[in-house]
Design a protein around this motif. Structure first.
Motif, PDB file in Angstrom:
ATOM      1  N   ARG A  30       0.827  -1.213   0.000  1.00 21.01           N
ATOM      2  CA  ARG A  30       0.000   0.000   0.000  1.00 21.01           C
ATOM      3  C   ARG A  30       0.859   1.261   0.000  1.00 21.01           C
ATOM      4  O   ARG A  30       0.568   2.237  -0.708  1.00 21.01           O
ATOM      5  N   LYS A  31       1.938   1.264   0.804  1.00 17.11           N
ATOM      6  CA  LYS A  31       2.791   2.456   0.868  1.00 17.11           C
ATOM      7  C   LYS A  31       3.556   2.667  -0.439  1.00 17.11           C
ATOM      8  O   LYS A  31       3.693   3.803  -0.914  1.00 17.11           O
ATOM      9  N   LEU A  32       4.047   1.571  -1.027  1.00 17.11           N
ATOM     10  CA  LEU A  32       4.754   1.696  -2.303  1.00 17.11           C
ATOM     11  C   LEU A  32       3.801   2.174  -3.394  1.00 17.11           C
ATOM     12  O   LEU A  32       4.158   3.031  -4.210  1.00 17.11           O
ATOM     13  N   SER A  33       2.584   1.656  -3.406  1.00 17.88           N
ATOM     14  CA  SER A  33       1.595   2.086  -4.391  1.00 17.88           C
ATOM     15  C   SER A  33       1.279   3.571  -4.241  1.00 17.88           C
ATOM     16  O   SER A  33       1.135   4.302  -5.229  1.00 17.88           O
ATOM     17  N   SER A  34       1.192   4.028  -2.994  1.00 17.61           N
ATOM     18  CA  SER A  34       0.918   5.439  -2.737  1.00 17.61           C
ATOM     19  C   SER A  34       2.057   6.321  -3.244  1.00 17.61           C
ATOM     20  O   SER A  34       1.819   7.369  -3.857  1.00 17.61           O
ATOM     21  N   LEU A  35       3.296   5.894  -3.022  1.00 14.36           N
ATOM     22  CA  LEU A  35       4.445   6.663  -3.507  1.00 14.36           C
ATOM     23  C   LEU A  35       4.492   6.693  -5.033  1.00 14.36           C
ATOM     24  O   LEU A  35       4.804   7.722  -5.633  1.00 14.36           O
ATOM     25  N   THR A  38       1.894   9.263  -6.112  1.00 14.53           N
ATOM     26  CA  THR A  38       2.176  10.672  -5.806  1.00 14.53           C
ATOM     27  C   THR A  38       3.513  11.153  -6.367  1.00 14.53           C
ATOM     28  O   THR A  38       3.705  12.349  -6.559  1.00 14.53           O
ATOM     29  N   GLN A  39       4.425  10.211  -6.628  1.00 17.09           N
ATOM     30  CA  GLN A  39       5.740  10.586  -7.156  1.00 17.09           C
ATOM     31  C   GLN A  39       6.034   9.807  -8.436  1.00 17.09           C
ATOM     32  O   GLN A  39       7.131   9.273  -8.620  1.00 17.09           O
ATOM     33  N   ALA A  66      17.539  -1.773 -15.811  1.00 16.42           N
ATOM     34  CA  ALA A  66      18.428  -1.609 -14.662  1.00 16.42           C
ATOM     35  C   ALA A  66      18.275  -0.225 -14.042  1.00 16.42           C
ATOM     36  O   ALA A  66      18.322  -0.066 -12.812  1.00 16.42           O
ATOM     37  N   GLU A  67      18.088   0.781 -14.885  1.00 14.32           N
ATOM     38  CA  GLU A  67      17.913   2.140 -14.379  1.00 14.32           C
ATOM     39  C   GLU A  67      16.566   2.286 -13.673  1.00 14.32           C
ATOM     40  O   GLU A  67      16.461   2.969 -12.642  1.00 14.32           O
ATOM     41  N   ALA A  68      15.537   1.645 -14.231  1.00 14.15           N
ATOM     42  CA  ALA A  68      14.220   1.687 -13.586  1.00 14.15           C
ATOM     43  C   ALA A  68      14.283   1.041 -12.218  1.00 14.15           C
ATOM     44  O   ALA A  68      13.715   1.566 -11.243  1.00 14.15           O
ATOM     45  N   GLU A  69      14.966  -0.096 -12.108  1.00 13.67           N
ATOM     46  CA  GLU A  69      15.100  -0.763 -10.815  1.00 13.67           C
ATOM     47  C   GLU A  69      15.839   0.131  -9.823  1.00 13.67           C
ATOM     48  O   GLU A  69      15.454   0.218  -8.646  1.00 13.67           O
ATOM     49  N   GLN A  70      16.879   0.807 -10.288  1.00 17.81           N
ATOM     50  CA  GLN A  70      17.637   1.689  -9.395  1.00 17.81           C
ATOM     51  C   GLN A  70      16.760   2.821  -8.863  1.00 17.81           C
ATOM     52  O   GLN A  70      16.781   3.134  -7.664  1.00 17.81           O
ATOM     53  N   GLU A  71      15.970   3.418  -9.737  1.00 24.20           N
ATOM     54  CA  GLU A  71      15.098   4.511  -9.296  1.00 24.20           C
ATOM     55  C   GLU A  71      14.008   3.999  -8.352  1.00 24.20           C
ATOM     56  O   GLU A  71      13.637   4.682  -7.389  1.00 24.20           O
ATOM     57  N   LEU A  72      13.504   2.806  -8.621  1.00 25.60           N
ATOM     58  CA  LEU A  72      12.487   2.225  -7.749  1.00 25.60           C
ATOM     59  C   LEU A  72      13.052   1.905  -6.375  1.00 25.60           C
ATOM     60  O   LEU A  72      12.366   2.064  -5.360  1.00 25.60           O
ATOM     61  N   ARG A  73      14.300   1.486  -6.318  1.00 24.93           N
ATOM     62  CA  ARG A  73      14.931   1.218  -5.018  1.00 24.93           C
ATOM     63  C   ARG A  73      15.094   2.501  -4.213  1.00 24.93           C
ATOM     64  O   ARG A  73      14.977   2.496  -2.982  1.00 24.93           O
ATOM     65  N   ALA A  77      13.358   3.261  -0.523  1.00 28.82           N
ATOM     66  CA  ALA A  77      14.100   3.739   0.644  1.00 28.82           C
ATOM     67  C   ALA A  77      13.279   4.735   1.460  1.00 28.82           C
ATOM     68  O   ALA A  77      13.574   4.972   2.641  1.00 28.82           O
ATOM     69  N   GLN A  78      12.232   5.291   0.868  1.00 30.62           N
ATOM     70  CA  GLN A  78      11.384   6.255   1.579  1.00 30.62           C
ATOM     71  C   GLN A  78      10.258   5.581   2.361  1.00 30.62           C
ATOM     72  O   GLN A  78       9.539   6.247   3.110  1.00 30.62           O
ATOM     73  N   LEU A  79      10.098   4.267   2.204  1.00 24.26           N
ATOM     74  CA  LEU A  79       8.938   3.600   2.785  1.00 24.26           C
ATOM     75  C   LEU A  79       8.883   3.668   4.298  1.00 24.26           C
ATOM     76  O   LEU A  79       7.809   3.767   4.884  1.00 24.26           O
ATOM     77  N   ASP A  80      10.041   3.580   4.953  1.00 24.56           N
ATOM     78  CA  ASP A  80      10.045   3.589   6.416  1.00 24.56           C
ATOM     79  C   ASP A  80       9.440   4.863   6.983  1.00 24.56           C
ATOM     80  O   ASP A  80       8.820   4.857   8.044  1.00 24.56           O
TER      81      ASP A  80
END
Length: 232
Positions: A30-35, A38-39, A66-73, A77-80
């Motif tokens: 849910r939090k990843l979907s929200s990000l 919104t972003q 690979a670049e998409a995965e890097q940006e998604l990671r 990192a903001q999930l916490d």
């Protein structure tokens, strides 16, 4: 929490939040979907939340995998620090048993309960929509009591009327359109879960909080007629 990435195609990545369905993995989805909502990056086409995964579709002409995965990671990192979105609270009225719920007696007998006890348990829970899938607008709803769990039918029905409420294992759900299916049918709601003429055609969304309430057949007919008139 460890997130794993798996390529689905040349333009999609599957992000897994956990190996089992639990509150932690559900909150992460849910939090990843929200990000992502919104972003949303410019290269994002769409994303699909499920039980423990979020599938991200991207434009391969704008970004490499690979670049998409890097940006998604970096987003993960903001999930916490991210707060899960406040769930929408939706009430689903149901007329249980009879022609609307021909398997209510089976669910009761399977669990050593009366039909009234099955209805009482089903309407006393607070449920969460894990995902939409299988058919347009079909919600997979978790949080049901194990006291009314029941196996799928050995032989699926070829036609299940739209709006029918069913049970399969530890889940409950509602058939939004007429379709084959093997769930145990316990009732029917007058609500239309799939409204293709609307911009957002699915009444329910992943993360919604659901409560079922009992209505009688007269109330069902009245609400069905009113709702159908509104969408005609």
């Amino acid at each position: 929490m460890k997130f794993t990435f798996s390529p689905l195609s040349e333009q999609a990545l599957v992000i897994e939040t956990g190996a089992i369905i639990n509150k932690e993995s559900e909150q992460a989805v849910r939090k990843l979907s929200s990000l992502l909502e919104t972003q949303a990056p410019d290269w994002l086409i769409e994303f699909i939340p499920a039980f423990t995964t979020v599938t991200v579709f991207y434009d391969p002409c704008q970004i490499k995998q690979a670049e998409a995965e890097q940006e998604l990671r970096l987003l993960i990192a903001q999930l916490d620090e991210a707060e899960p979105p406040t769930p929408r609270q939706i009430e689903i009225p149901v007329c249980y048993g009879g022609e609307f719920g021909p398997d209510l007696s089976f669910v009761a007998e399977h669990n050593g309960l009366t039909e009234e006890e099955v209805i009482e348990i089903h309407t006393s829970g607070v449920y969460s929509v894990h995902m939409i899938g299988f058919a347009p607008g079909f919600p997979f709803i978790g949080g049901m009591s194990e006291k009314i769990a029941a196996p799928r039918r050995k032989s699926p029905r070829l036609r299940i009327p739209e709006r029918t409420v069913g049970i399969a294992g530890m889940q409950t759900g509602v058939y939004p359109i007429e379709t084959p299916g093997g769930w145990q049918l316990i009732g029917r709601t007058p609500l239309r879960l799939f409204v293709p003429e609307q911009d957002i055609p699915s009444l329910l969304r992943a993360g919604d909080e659901i409560r079922f309430t009992q209505i009688d057949e007269a109330e069902y007919r009245e609400q069905e007629a009113k709702l159908d008139a509104e969408h005609s």
